[in-house]
Scaffold this active site. Structure first.
Site, short mmCIF file in Angstrom:
data_model
loop_
_atom_site.label_atom_id
_atom_site.label_comp_id
_atom_site.label_asym_id
_atom_site.label_seq_id
_atom_site.Cartn_x
_atom_site.Cartn_y
_atom_site.Cartn_z
N SER A 11 0.84 -1.20 0.00
CA SER A 11 0.00 0.00 0.00
C SER A 11 0.88 1.25 0.00
O SER A 11 1.65 1.47 0.93
CB SER A 11 -0.89 0.00 1.25
OG SER A 11 -1.47 1.28 1.39
N HIS A 35 -1.32 -1.37 -4.22
CA HIS A 35 -2.57 -1.01 -3.55
C HIS A 35 -2.62 0.50 -3.33
O HIS A 35 -1.71 1.08 -2.76
CB HIS A 35 -2.64 -1.75 -2.21
CG HIS A 35 -3.93 -1.61 -1.48
ND1 HIS A 35 -5.05 -2.36 -1.77
CD2 HIS A 35 -4.29 -0.81 -0.45
CE1 HIS A 35 -6.03 -2.04 -0.95
NE2 HIS A 35 -5.60 -1.08 -0.13
N ASP A 37 -4.82 3.54 -1.81
CA ASP A 37 -5.90 3.88 -0.88
C ASP A 37 -6.43 5.28 -1.14
O ASP A 37 -5.75 6.27 -0.89
CB ASP A 37 -5.40 3.79 0.56
CG ASP A 37 -5.17 2.36 1.01
OD1 ASP A 37 -6.13 1.56 0.92
OD2 ASP A 37 -4.05 2.04 1.44
N MET A 39 -9.09 8.01 -0.04
CA MET A 39 -9.97 8.37 1.08
C MET A 39 -10.45 9.80 0.88
O MET A 39 -9.69 10.67 0.47
CB MET A 39 -9.21 8.28 2.40
CG MET A 39 -8.56 6.92 2.65
SD MET A 39 -7.93 6.81 4.34
CE MET A 39 -6.89 5.36 4.21
N HIS A 68 -8.39 0.97 -3.82
CA HIS A 68 -9.30 0.75 -2.70
C HIS A 68 -9.97 2.08 -2.37
O HIS A 68 -9.36 2.96 -1.77
CB HIS A 68 -8.48 0.22 -1.50
CG HIS A 68 -9.28 0.01 -0.25
ND1 HIS A 68 -8.68 -0.22 0.97
CD2 HIS A 68 -10.62 -0.01 -0.02
CE1 HIS A 68 -9.63 -0.36 1.89
NE2 HIS A 68 -10.81 -0.24 1.32
N MET A 70 -12.18 4.32 -0.36
CA MET A 70 -12.87 4.53 0.90
C MET A 70 -13.56 5.89 0.78
O MET A 70 -13.13 6.89 1.35
CB MET A 70 -11.86 4.50 2.06
CG MET A 70 -11.42 3.07 2.38
SD MET A 70 -9.85 3.00 3.25
CE MET A 70 -8.74 3.05 1.83
N MET A 139 -11.60 -6.09 5.58
CA MET A 139 -10.74 -5.25 6.42
C MET A 139 -10.38 -6.03 7.69
O MET A 139 -11.25 -6.65 8.31
CB MET A 139 -11.45 -3.95 6.82
CG MET A 139 -11.78 -2.99 5.68
SD MET A 139 -10.39 -2.44 4.66
CE MET A 139 -9.29 -1.70 5.88
N GLY A 144 -9.43 3.47 7.27
CA GLY A 144 -9.21 4.90 7.48
C GLY A 144 -7.77 5.32 7.68
O GLY A 144 -7.40 6.40 7.27
N PHE A 145 -6.99 4.46 8.31
CA PHE A 145 -5.60 4.84 8.58
C PHE A 145 -4.69 3.63 8.48
O PHE A 145 -5.10 2.52 8.80
CB PHE A 145 -5.47 5.43 10.00
CG PHE A 145 -6.23 6.72 10.17
CD1 PHE A 145 -5.65 7.94 9.84
CD2 PHE A 145 -7.54 6.70 10.62
CE1 PHE A 145 -6.37 9.13 9.98
CE2 PHE A 145 -8.26 7.88 10.76
CZ PHE A 145 -7.67 9.10 10.43
N GLY A 146 -3.46 3.88 8.02
CA GLY A 146 -2.45 2.82 8.04
C GLY A 146 -1.88 2.69 9.45
O GLY A 146 -2.15 3.51 10.33
N GLY A 147 -1.09 1.64 9.64
CA GLY A 147 -0.35 1.50 10.90
C GLY A 147 -1.17 1.06 12.09
O GLY A 147 -0.73 1.17 13.23
N ASP A 177 -6.75 -6.59 4.47
CA ASP A 177 -6.14 -5.26 4.48
C ASP A 177 -6.18 -4.69 5.89
O ASP A 177 -7.25 -4.54 6.47
CB ASP A 177 -6.92 -4.35 3.51
CG ASP A 177 -6.30 -2.97 3.36
OD1 ASP A 177 -5.23 -2.72 3.93
OD2 ASP A 177 -6.91 -2.15 2.65
N GLY A 179 -2.88 -4.06 9.05
CA GLY A 179 -2.04 -4.73 10.04
C GLY A 179 -1.41 -6.02 9.55
O GLY A 179 -0.98 -6.85 10.36
N GLY A 199 1.07 -2.15 4.09
CA GLY A 199 1.63 -0.81 3.99
C GLY A 199 2.88 -0.67 4.83
O GLY A 199 4.00 -0.72 4.34
N THR A 200 2.67 -0.53 6.14
CA THR A 200 3.78 -0.33 7.07
C THR A 200 4.81 -1.45 6.98
O THR A 200 6.02 -1.20 7.04
CB THR A 200 3.22 -0.27 8.52
OG1 THR A 200 2.13 0.65 8.54
CG2 THR A 200 4.28 0.18 9.49
C1 DX5 Z 1 -6.36 1.62 5.62
C2 DX5 Z 1 -5.97 1.15 4.26
C3 DX5 Z 1 -4.85 0.18 4.24
C4 DX5 Z 1 -3.57 0.66 4.86
C5 DX5 Z 1 -2.90 -0.55 5.44
O1 DX5 Z 1 -7.70 1.95 5.69
O2 DX5 Z 1 -7.04 0.55 3.58
O3 DX5 Z 1 -4.61 -0.27 2.90
O4 DX5 Z 1 -2.69 1.26 3.95
O5 DX5 Z 1 -1.79 -0.14 6.15
P1 DX5 Z 1 -1.04 -1.11 7.16
O6 DX5 Z 1 -0.53 -2.25 6.33
O7 DX5 Z 1 0.03 -0.24 7.70
O8 DX5 Z 1 -2.03 -1.55 8.16
ZN ZN Z 2 -6.51 -0.34 1.62
#
Ligand code: DX5
Ligand code: ZN
Length: 226
Positions: A11, A35, A37, A39, A68, A70, A139, A144-147, A177, A179, A199-200
């Site tokens: 991501s 990927h 994202d 938003m 993706h 959102m 999900m 909404g947020f990575g990490g 998707d 964590g 992502g992370t």
């Molecule tokens: C969050 C995104 C994810 C996000 C995942 O809503 O849909 O795709 O980038 O990030 P990690 O892998 O850090 O959880």
């Molecule tokens: Zn995503």
């Protein structure tokens, strides 16, 4: 039960937005999909990137884009991403009053169609819709947020979906998707997921391409029937 070979989709939400082309090149030989994202600060509180960035990225890599969305009102915006050359366009079940109609729009615009299920949404009402889709994104956090921290209880939805897909012989990727990392991907693969967004775990690693290869190897080993 056998599942197709795993797909790993880094991501770019976790990448350096000032160097996006370079960040894509860092993983393009190792990863399967990119990927993206999107938003809109309405469906989720966060605001990321939109169509112009996807169009610019399309010109610098041949990687398939896994978009993706959102966002609210996906019927209005999603086909634009298919027109921009996205491989797969996923929108949220919670944002759509007619998911099957939008899936048809996306397929006729030349993309694969994906349905996303957020943390608090049950999977059962959507199982009968799956023949209209190419990907199902479950999900493993709240969108909404990575990490964020992976929520293992959400894999129950992956198990339900995998059983349904196997029993109905559906051609559908089951994507997780949120964590996903070296310490969580095996349980997701064992539950029946066959596409993994990270992502992370990719862009936070010293060597993002190596992180992708490691994740894929773990997913391959843990897949049912492997
Ligand atoms: C969050 C995104 C994810 C996000 C995942 O809503 O849909 O795709 O980038 O990030 P990690 O892998 O850090 O959880
Ligand atoms: Zn995503």
């Amino acid at each position: 039960m056998t599942v197709p070979p795993p797909i790993v989709a880094p991501s770019i939400l976790a990448a350096d937005f000032a160097r996006l082309a370079e960040e894509v090149r860092a993983i393009e030989d190792a990863a399967d999909w990119l990927h993206v994202d999107v938003m809109d600060n309405h469906f989720v509180p966060n605001l990321t990137i939109g169509l112009p960035v996807v169009q610019s990225l399309r010109a610098v890599t041949a990687m398939p884009f896994d978009v993706h969305l959102m966002i609210e009102d996906p019927r209005r915006w999603a086909p634009g991403y298919a027109d921009a050359g996205a491989y797969n366009v996923t929108f949220h079940a919670e944002a759509s009053d007619d998911p099957v109609a939008l899936a048809k729009d996306l397929r006729s615009a030349g993309a694969k169609a994906g349905l996303a299920i957020d943390r608090d949404t049950p999977i059962e009402p959507y199982l009968d819709l799956l023949p209209s889709f190419d990907t199902l994104l479950i999900m493993t956090i709240k969108a909404g947020f990575g990490g964020q921290r992976f929520i293992p209880q959400l894999l129950e939805k992956v198990r339900t979906a995998r059983q349904h897909v196997s029993a109905g012989h559906l051609e559908l990727r089951i994507e997780v998707d949120g964590g996903i990392a070296a310490d969580t991907i095996e349980q997701a693969a064992a539950a029946g997921a066959d596409a993994f967004v990270a992502g992370t775990a990719v862009y936070g690693a010293a060597d993002p391409a190596e992180a992708v290869r490691h994740l894929r190897a773990l997913a391959e080993r843990a897949a049912p029937g492997a």
